[in-house]
Design a protein around this motif. Sequence first.
Motif, PDB file in Angstrom:
ATOM      1  N   GLU A   1       0.836  -1.195   0.000  1.00 48.23           N
ATOM      2  CA  GLU A   1       0.000   0.000   0.000  1.00 48.23           C
ATOM      3  C   GLU A   1       0.877   1.253   0.000  1.00 48.23           C
ATOM      4  OE1 GLU A   1      -3.084   0.001  -0.462  1.00 48.23           O
ATOM      5  OE2 GLU A   1      -4.016  -1.799   0.381  1.00 48.23           O
ATOM      6  N   PRO A   2       0.489   2.283  -0.747  1.00 46.48           N
ATOM      7  CA  PRO A   2       1.330   3.490  -0.840  1.00 46.48           C
ATOM      8  C   PRO A   2       1.686   4.108   0.507  1.00 46.48           C
ATOM      9  CG  PRO A   2      -0.367   3.533  -2.530  1.00 46.48           C
ATOM     10  CD  PRO A   2      -0.684   2.358  -1.647  1.00 46.48           C
ATOM     11  N   PHE A   3       0.783   4.060   1.477  1.00 39.37           N
ATOM     12  CA  PHE A   3       1.076   4.703   2.761  1.00 39.37           C
ATOM     13  C   PHE A   3       2.244   4.030   3.485  1.00 39.37           C
ATOM     14  CE2 PHE A   3      -2.328   1.659   3.948  1.00 39.37           C
ATOM     15  CZ  PHE A   3      -1.736   0.997   5.017  1.00 39.37           C
ATOM     16  N   ALA A   4       2.507   2.762   3.167  1.00 37.63           N
ATOM     17  CA  ALA A   4       3.613   2.064   3.814  1.00 37.63           C
ATOM     18  C   ALA A   4       4.952   2.630   3.348  1.00 37.63           C
ATOM     19  CB  ALA A   4       3.531   0.575   3.521  1.00 37.63           C
ATOM     20  N   GLY A   5       5.127   2.726   2.041  1.00 38.18           N
ATOM     21  CA  GLY A   5       6.361   3.293   1.510  1.00 38.18           C
ATOM     22  C   GLY A   5       6.553   4.743   1.930  1.00 38.18           C
ATOM     23  N   GLU A   6       5.454   5.486   1.992  1.00 35.47           N
ATOM     24  CA  GLU A   6       5.540   6.887   2.415  1.00 35.47           C
ATOM     25  C   GLU A   6       6.006   7.004   3.857  1.00 35.47           C
ATOM     26  OE1 GLU A   6       1.585   8.184   1.645  1.00 35.47           O
ATOM     27  OE2 GLU A   6       1.829   8.107  -0.548  1.00 35.47           O
ATOM     28  N   ALA A   7       5.525   6.114   4.731  1.00 35.25           N
ATOM     29  CA  ALA A   7       5.926   6.149   6.137  1.00 35.25           C
ATOM     30  C   ALA A   7       7.408   5.816   6.298  1.00 35.25           C
ATOM     31  CB  ALA A   7       5.076   5.172   6.951  1.00 35.25           C
ATOM     32  N   VAL A   8       7.872   4.819   5.546  1.00 34.64           N
ATOM     33  CA  VAL A   8       9.288   4.443   5.623  1.00 34.64           C
ATOM     34  C   VAL A   8      10.155   5.567   5.059  1.00 34.64           C
ATOM     35  CG1 VAL A   8      11.031   2.817   4.801  1.00 34.64           C
ATOM     36  CG2 VAL A   8       8.796   1.986   5.558  1.00 34.64           C
ATOM     37  N   ALA A   9       9.728   6.193   3.972  1.00 31.41           N
ATOM     38  CA  ALA A   9      10.489   7.292   3.375  1.00 31.41           C
ATOM     39  C   ALA A   9      10.612   8.454   4.351  1.00 31.41           C
ATOM     40  CB  ALA A   9       9.823   7.746   2.077  1.00 31.41           C
ATOM     41  N   LYS A  10       9.519   8.777   5.035  1.00 33.37           N
ATOM     42  CA  LYS A  10       9.551   9.878   6.009  1.00 33.37           C
ATOM     43  C   LYS A  10      10.508   9.563   7.150  1.00 33.37           C
ATOM     44  CE  LYS A  10       6.691  12.756   9.026  1.00 33.37           C
ATOM     45  NZ  LYS A  10       7.671  12.663  10.138  1.00 33.37           N
ATOM     46  N   ALA A  11      10.455   8.316   7.643  1.00 32.02           N
ATOM     47  CA  ALA A  11      11.321   7.939   8.757  1.00 32.02           C
ATOM     48  C   ALA A  11      12.793   8.001   8.342  1.00 32.02           C
ATOM     49  CB  ALA A  11      10.963   6.548   9.257  1.00 32.02           C
ATOM     50  N   LEU A  12      13.103   7.550   7.132  1.00 35.08           N
ATOM     51  CA  LEU A  12      14.479   7.606   6.661  1.00 35.08           C
ATOM     52  C   LEU A  12      14.950   9.046   6.506  1.00 35.08           C
ATOM     53  CD1 LEU A  12      14.545   4.735   4.014  1.00 35.08           C
ATOM     54  CD2 LEU A  12      15.839   4.817   6.153  1.00 35.08           C
ATOM     55  N   ALA A  13      14.093   9.885   5.945  1.00 37.61           N
ATOM     56  CA  ALA A  13      14.452  11.293   5.784  1.00 37.61           C
ATOM     57  C   ALA A  13      14.666  11.955   7.148  1.00 37.61           C
ATOM     58  CB  ALA A  13      13.372  12.026   4.989  1.00 37.61           C
TER      59      ALA A  13
ATOM     60  N   GLU B   1       8.150  -0.768  10.868  1.00 33.00           N
ATOM     61  CA  GLU B   1       7.978  -2.076  10.257  1.00 33.00           C
ATOM     62  C   GLU B   1       6.765  -2.060   9.336  1.00 33.00           C
ATOM     63  OE1 GLU B   1       9.560  -5.493  13.130  1.00 33.00           O
ATOM     64  OE2 GLU B   1       7.385  -5.560  12.906  1.00 33.00           O
ATOM     65  N   VAL B   2       6.835  -2.856   8.284  1.00 29.64           N
ATOM     66  CA  VAL B   2       5.708  -3.004   7.363  1.00 29.64           C
ATOM     67  C   VAL B   2       5.378  -4.489   7.274  1.00 29.64           C
ATOM     68  CG1 VAL B   2       4.901  -2.729   4.985  1.00 29.64           C
ATOM     69  CG2 VAL B   2       6.374  -0.978   6.016  1.00 29.64           C
ATOM     70  N   ALA B   3       4.111  -4.828   7.470  1.00 24.28           N
ATOM     71  CA  ALA B   3       3.670  -6.221   7.380  1.00 24.28           C
ATOM     72  C   ALA B   3       2.434  -6.264   6.495  1.00 24.28           C
ATOM     73  CB  ALA B   3       3.352  -6.775   8.771  1.00 24.28           C
ATOM     74  N   ALA B   4       2.446  -7.149   5.508  1.00 23.26           N
ATOM     75  CA  ALA B   4       1.322  -7.199   4.566  1.00 23.26           C
ATOM     76  C   ALA B   4       1.078  -8.619   4.109  1.00 23.26           C
ATOM     77  CB  ALA B   4       1.611  -6.308   3.353  1.00 23.26           C
ATOM     78  N   VAL B   5      -0.179  -8.920   3.815  1.00 20.92           N
ATOM     79  CA  VAL B   5      -0.560 -10.227   3.289  1.00 20.92           C
ATOM     80  C   VAL B   5      -1.753 -10.051   2.363  1.00 20.92           C
ATOM     81  CG1 VAL B   5      -2.057 -10.732   5.277  1.00 20.92           C
ATOM     82  CG2 VAL B   5      -1.192 -12.618   3.863  1.00 20.92           C
ATOM     83  N   GLY B   6      -1.776 -10.824   1.297  1.00 21.49           N
ATOM     84  CA  GLY B   6      -2.919 -10.788   0.388  1.00 21.49           C
ATOM     85  C   GLY B   6      -2.948  -9.532  -0.468  1.00 21.49           C
ATOM     86  N   HIS B   7      -4.146  -9.120  -0.807  1.00 24.35           N
ATOM     87  CA  HIS B   7      -4.340  -8.007  -1.735  1.00 24.35           C
ATOM     88  C   HIS B   7      -4.081  -6.645  -1.101  1.00 24.35           C
ATOM     89  CE1 HIS B   7      -5.891  -9.860  -5.386  1.00 24.35           C
ATOM     90  NE2 HIS B   7      -6.726 -10.610  -4.690  1.00 24.35           N
ATOM     91  N   THR B   8      -3.610  -5.722  -1.936  1.00 28.48           N
ATOM     92  CA  THR B   8      -3.706  -4.299  -1.646  1.00 28.48           C
ATOM     93  C   THR B   8      -5.039  -3.816  -2.239  1.00 28.48           C
ATOM     94  OG1 THR B   8      -2.643  -3.691  -3.721  1.00 28.48           O
ATOM     95  CG2 THR B   8      -1.211  -4.027  -1.793  1.00 28.48           C
ATOM     96  N   GLU B   9      -5.389  -2.577  -1.963  1.00 30.65           N
ATOM     97  CA  GLU B   9      -6.611  -2.042  -2.567  1.00 30.65           C
ATOM     98  C   GLU B   9      -6.511  -2.080  -4.083  1.00 30.65           C
ATOM     99  OE1 GLU B   9      -9.311   2.068  -2.655  1.00 30.65           O
ATOM    100  OE2 GLU B   9      -7.378   2.040  -1.618  1.00 30.65           O
ATOM    101  N   ALA B  10      -5.356  -1.685  -4.610  1.00 26.26           N
ATOM    102  CA  ALA B  10      -5.183  -1.637  -6.068  1.00 26.26           C
ATOM    103  C   ALA B  10      -5.246  -3.024  -6.682  1.00 26.26           C
ATOM    104  CB  ALA B  10      -3.861  -0.955  -6.412  1.00 26.26           C
TER     105      ALA B  10
END
Length: 476
Positions: free
Chosen positions: A214-226, A366-375
């Motif tokens: 999900e896009p919000f996951a990558g956005e959260a990790v990007a913010k934390a890294l920045a 941390e990011v944890a995911a299983v199955g479908h994303t919305e897209a």
Amino acid sequence: MTAREYDLIVIGAGPVGENIADRAVQGGLSAVIVESELVGGECSYWACIPSKAMLRPAAALRAARDVTGASAAVTGELDRAAVLARRDEFVHHWDDTSQVTWLQGAGIDLVRGHGRLSGEREVTVIGSDGAETVLSARHAVAVSTGSAALLPDIPGLRDVRPWTSREATGMREVPASLAILGGGVVGSEMATLFTALGVPVTVIARSGLLRGVEPFAGEAVAKALADAGADLRTGVEVERAERAADGQVVLALSDGTEVRAAEVLVATGRVPRTADLGLEVAGLTPGSWLDVDDTLRVRGVDWLYAVGDVNHRALLTHQGKYQARAAGDVIAARARGGAVDDGAWGAHAATADHSAVPQVVFTDPEVAAVGHTEASAKKAGLDVRVLDYDLSWVAGASEVADHYTGQARAIVDERRRVLVGATFVGQDVGELLHSATIAIVGEVPLERLWHAVPSYPTISEVWLRWLEAYGRPAPE
């Protein structure tokens, strides 16, 4: 030259190959594994195990600093040498003696060397001393050689001797600075690790971080890294690379800027380790991914199986081991002339690869995911409803950290009223994932989930919040 015969030959002694052979032996077959490197494979020595061993100290330090009472006791920074020493212990100093002992105890033979298909159900192994061993299989050969890092065709890149995940997880010294090409799982985890170690990190990720979730996951990790000081370059590509006179790598980007770093880590994808396996013997293309059915048998070759990364279904150790259990069992069943249960969710089918693949990304958060994303659910034609919840609102979150931030999303198939996807972002969310995996694989109706009561106060209470957001139907 020596010759030996077994029921099953497995090429590749990583966790996948070990599990195929073990299940086949438990099913009454004889099995041999061929391995050119270390028994235990990529995961044990250059991927999952060492990377998580190094990521954990930083995660523990961050957690302690965000709990009043504990934070006062934290007076220092990460000990780089101790982090690397911890890694060394986890990989047994790259010694596979214990793994070999396990094979022996499981009744599985080992032949060291490079194995290639040399005939139907035949593998020729060339040892490090040049000795040749010919192995023949009564029933099947299984390829579980995994994948390797993809080096993109960028002018000068190979000449600068870039790191791959192997060099990053196996480093003997921490570099003065690091440029990372790619924003997938490896790139994001390594950016988290090296930033925590105090290394200036630049991440060059044309499409951003963690595109597959999900896009919000990558956005959260990007913010934390920045926020941690990493330099993220998105929307750009590397056009050329060179090693300067001072030893630094210079990367010229498509926007006219350049990045300089002591080392460059390439994490832009994977390629199958099938280039020198003799696939042409079976009418297959060397270097290709191997197409399989749900019993992991290569299509069109009734004696050849491809399990784990090489079949490109789900490039994850746990999914490879899942496939291996199905493959080992079905090879034994077919060898005995037994029934094959290869229908959906059958004992001999890797059905979960299609709809219930779990993955934890050990970034901060941390990011944890299983199955479908919305897209992906909408692309599959499902009528879905999306349930979002801020994990900081769950009572258990404040018990974990004083400033907890996170998000959880559930994807519901409205027609069947079952969960088909879940994504969690936040501290320690990896431990939430298996409950979601069970709900998806078991197709547990939402009405039944109301009776699965989450413990209080834990972050698992998000399950109740999802149900409340969805609404409980009135009795008929």
